[in-house]
Scaffold this motif. Structure first.
Motif, PDB file in Angstrom:
ATOM      1  N   ASP A 204       0.837  -1.201   0.000  1.00  0.00           N
ATOM      2  CA  ASP A 204       0.000   0.000   0.000  1.00  0.00           C
ATOM      3  C   ASP A 204       0.874   1.253   0.000  1.00  0.00           C
ATOM      4  N   ASP A 206       1.185   5.384   0.623  1.00  0.00           N
ATOM      5  CA  ASP A 206       0.490   6.407   1.403  1.00  0.00           C
ATOM      6  C   ASP A 206       0.096   7.630   0.589  1.00  0.00           C
ATOM      7  N   LYS A 209      -5.004   7.862  -0.346  1.00  0.00           N
ATOM      8  CA  LYS A 209      -5.851   7.897   0.848  1.00  0.00           C
ATOM      9  C   LYS A 209      -7.260   8.336   0.448  1.00  0.00           C
ATOM     10  N   SER A 210      -8.248   7.864   1.206  1.00  0.00           N
ATOM     11  CA  SER A 210      -9.620   8.313   0.983  1.00  0.00           C
ATOM     12  C   SER A 210      -9.775   9.723   1.545  1.00  0.00           C
ATOM     13  N   SER A 211     -10.920  10.337   1.298  1.00  0.00           N
ATOM     14  CA  SER A 211     -11.147  11.708   1.764  1.00  0.00           C
ATOM     15  C   SER A 211     -11.099  11.818   3.282  1.00  0.00           C
ATOM     16  N   GLY A 213      -8.997  10.026   5.088  1.00  0.00           N
ATOM     17  CA  GLY A 213      -7.664   9.625   5.519  1.00  0.00           C
ATOM     18  C   GLY A 213      -7.419   8.138   5.576  1.00  0.00           C
ATOM     19  N   ARG A 214      -8.382   7.334   5.142  1.00  0.00           N
ATOM     20  CA  ARG A 214      -8.211   5.879   5.168  1.00  0.00           C
ATOM     21  C   ARG A 214      -7.260   5.433   4.057  1.00  0.00           C
ATOM     22  N   GLN A 215      -6.335   4.523   4.396  1.00  0.00           N
ATOM     23  CA  GLN A 215      -5.407   3.992   3.405  1.00  0.00           C
ATOM     24  C   GLN A 215      -6.158   3.142   2.380  1.00  0.00           C
ATOM     25  N   LEU A 216      -5.898   3.376   1.099  1.00  0.00           N
ATOM     26  CA  LEU A 216      -6.533   2.599   0.038  1.00  0.00           C
ATOM     27  C   LEU A 216      -5.652   1.408  -0.337  1.00  0.00           C
ATOM     28  N   THR A 218      -3.680  -0.913  -2.452  1.00  0.00           N
ATOM     29  CA  THR A 218      -2.972  -0.498  -3.659  1.00  0.00           C
ATOM     30  C   THR A 218      -2.399  -1.676  -4.432  1.00  0.00           C
TER      31      THR A 218
END
Length: 549
Positions: A204, A206, A209-211, A213-216, A218
């Motif tokens: 993943d 950094d 990130k979602s709006s 702040g969650r890690q997406l 990858t």
């Protein structure tokens, strides 16, 4: 007739049931996350060719140890260290010797142990002192690995070694046999994430990130191969400059499969994403249609504001530029541009203005930007009319901080990261013999840098020169022990350079500006040698605290 068919089926079953073990090495130091793509790509190629027992053992996995690998290879028919980097030679050396010793216990000394990836460039010196590695696979492996596997299945591998594409090894008469596999012209049928075990801590990124702040989650995909340019510090400088592309249908199919497995972000791991403008736009459209946020790499002189805005409108959230340096003389010494000498000189002097414009456009388009510099490069000496190159010399501390100040003040990047010039076999910088632009900063002078420089055992055996070891070098991207780096740098200069960058970043924040983030080795952060406060301002420990890490 029936007996003949039965025998043929039995032979076919025997061929395709051989056990092939693909091993991905652990990467000891990293500044950036990412997966070893060679494992799923080669596994997919083999399975597509009918081989049924293909095992991927990625030592980056938290649940996998070398002891687990030793258990799996006992009954293997072919063992390949896949996608290896030259910097991983200490680990490859250790683990391959343990595998060989384990096979010996079970009287399986004829099982081929192969190494593939960039680690095989200029590898003759290692080959001569590493008899337990059968051969080294140089070049793209998706097709050559199938030919290798077929010979193993037929029991003719050793008889056919000299005819296998890309296989390099020491012959019975102690000569080094070298070939390189031909380019793969179509990789549409390869599943680039086949059997991939996702490791969030490693895969993943950094930047995604979602709006909230969650890690997406990858994944990485390559949609093209090949680079038209020949930058001397890059491995690509000695490869074909033609660009091969993934079809739209294959890209869409793989994206949909990744979506089913919960992936939300894609890093397009290519050399120059916008090398073909229309193809880049189409891939951006597909990525958005399939519901992914994404990022990639390109060159400053291959993108404009309209393209940036279009990519941003289609879910692009990150573009990486390899600025390398801002001084025209540095660009010339490192072969940044194509064309005649006169054309290269013009492009080099036009480059700083293009850098400024590109970063301004990035900010206006709403795309996070990354400013990347290489420290300790050589620079060209020009005649008074600036029409000819008359020699080369090392860059200075003043040259590097000028490039940093240019970046922070004129480009206002979101990210800033440093590399120090490393001589990677397979690049012009490492491979060129004789007096060249890199001779003035290369530890070996006019001699090439080979793979053996990265392996302590080989360094001792051949008496190779080594740079001064110091933990402060890890402030630059993934630099660790036994990596031949530029003679222009020393620990004090590295430390002073990074301190200067931090001072500029902190001053910009104090003035109400954007907090530029440095890419820093996670171990240095864990040791609190580099810290960052809530505003994004940096602090760094004294130089002596880095000495023994």
């Amino acid at each position: 007739m029936l007996l003949s068919q039965t025998q043929s089926q039995q032979t076919s079953t025997q061929i395709y049931s051989i056990k092939i073990v693909l091993i991905g090495e652990f990467l000891k130091h990293r500044s950036f996350n990412g997966a070893n793509k060679a494992l799923p790509v080669l596994a997919s190629s083999l399975v597509n060719a009918g081989f049924r027992q293909v095992l991927q053992l990625d030592l980056e996995r938290l649940d996998l140890r070398v002891d687990d690998v030793l258990k799996e290879i006992i009954n293997a028919d072919l063992i390949i260290f896949a996608g290896c980097l030259t910097t991983q030679w200490p680990e490859i050396d250790d683990h391959s010797s343990k595998i060989f010793a384990e096979l010996q216990k079970y009287d399986r000394k004829n099982v081929p142990i192969l190494v593939g990836g960039y680690a095989t460039k200029s590898v003759e010196d290692i080959a001569r002192i590493t008899p337990w590695i059968t051969a080294f696979c140089d070049g793209e492996g998706e097709e050559s690995i199938i030919e290798i596997a077929h010979t193993v299945a037929r029991g003719t591998f050793y008889q056919e070694m000299e005819h296998l594409p890309g296989l390099c090894f020491i012959t019975d008469d102690v000569k080094f046999h070298r070939t390189i596999a031909t380019r793969v012209n179509n990789f549409d049928d390869i599943d680039q994430s086949f059997g991939l075990v996702h490791v969030p801590q490693v895969h993943d990124m950094d930047i995604f990130k979602s709006s909230d702040g969650r890690q997406l989650k990858t994944a990485q995909i390559f949609t093209q191969r090949g680079c038209p340019w020949g930058c001397g510090f890059c491995n690509k400088s000695s490869e074909s400059n033609s660009v091969i592309r993934l079809s739209e249908a294959s890209l869409r199919r793989q994206l949909r499969q990744l979506k089913k497995h919960g992936y939300e972000a894609i890093y397009l791991d290519v050399d120059t994403f916008t090398v073909h403008e229309q193809a880049a736009k189409r891939e951006a459209e597909i990525l958005k249609e399939e519901g992914f946020f994404w990022g990639s790499n390109t060159r400053i002189d291959k993108i404009n504001y309209e393209q940036m805005r279009y990519l941003a409108e289609h879910n692009c959230v990150y573009l990486f530029f390899g600025v390398e340096h801002t001084l025209p003389e540095v660009s010339l010494a490192n072969h940044k541009f194509n064309g005649s000498v006169a054309s290269q000189i013009k492009q080099a002097f036009d480059y700083p203005a293009k850098i400024t414009r590109a970063f301004q456009d990035m900010n206006q388009a709403g795309l996070p930007s990354s400013y990347f510099l290489i420290l300790g490069l050589p620079k060209a000496k020009l005649n008074d009319k600036k029409t000819e190159i008359i020699g080369y010399e090392p860059t200075t501390y003043a040259d590097d901080i000028e490039a940093i100040r240019f970046g922070i003040e004129k480009c206002n990047p979101d990210f800033l990261n440093f590399n120090v010039l490393r001589f990677m076999p397979g690049s012009m910088a490492a491979d060129t013999v004789g007096d060249c632009s890199y001779s003035c900063v290369r530890p070996s002078g006019k001699q090439p840098i080979t793979a053996g420089y990265f392996l302590p055992r080989a360094v001792k055996h051949y008496g190779y020169p080594q740079f001064q070891e110091h933990g402060v070098y890890r402030l630059c991207e993934s630099v660790s022990k036994y990596q031949p780096i530029t003679m222009a740098m020393n620990p004090q200069r590295v430390y002073d350079t990074i301190c200067y960058a931090m001072q500029l970043i902190n001053a910009k924040i104090d003035a109400g500006g954007k907090a530029t983030k440095l890419f820093i080795d996670r171990d240095l952060i864990a040791l609190r040698l580099v810290t960052q406060d809530a505003q994004g301002k940096y602090a760094i420990a004294p130089l002596e605290d880095f000495a023994n890490i």
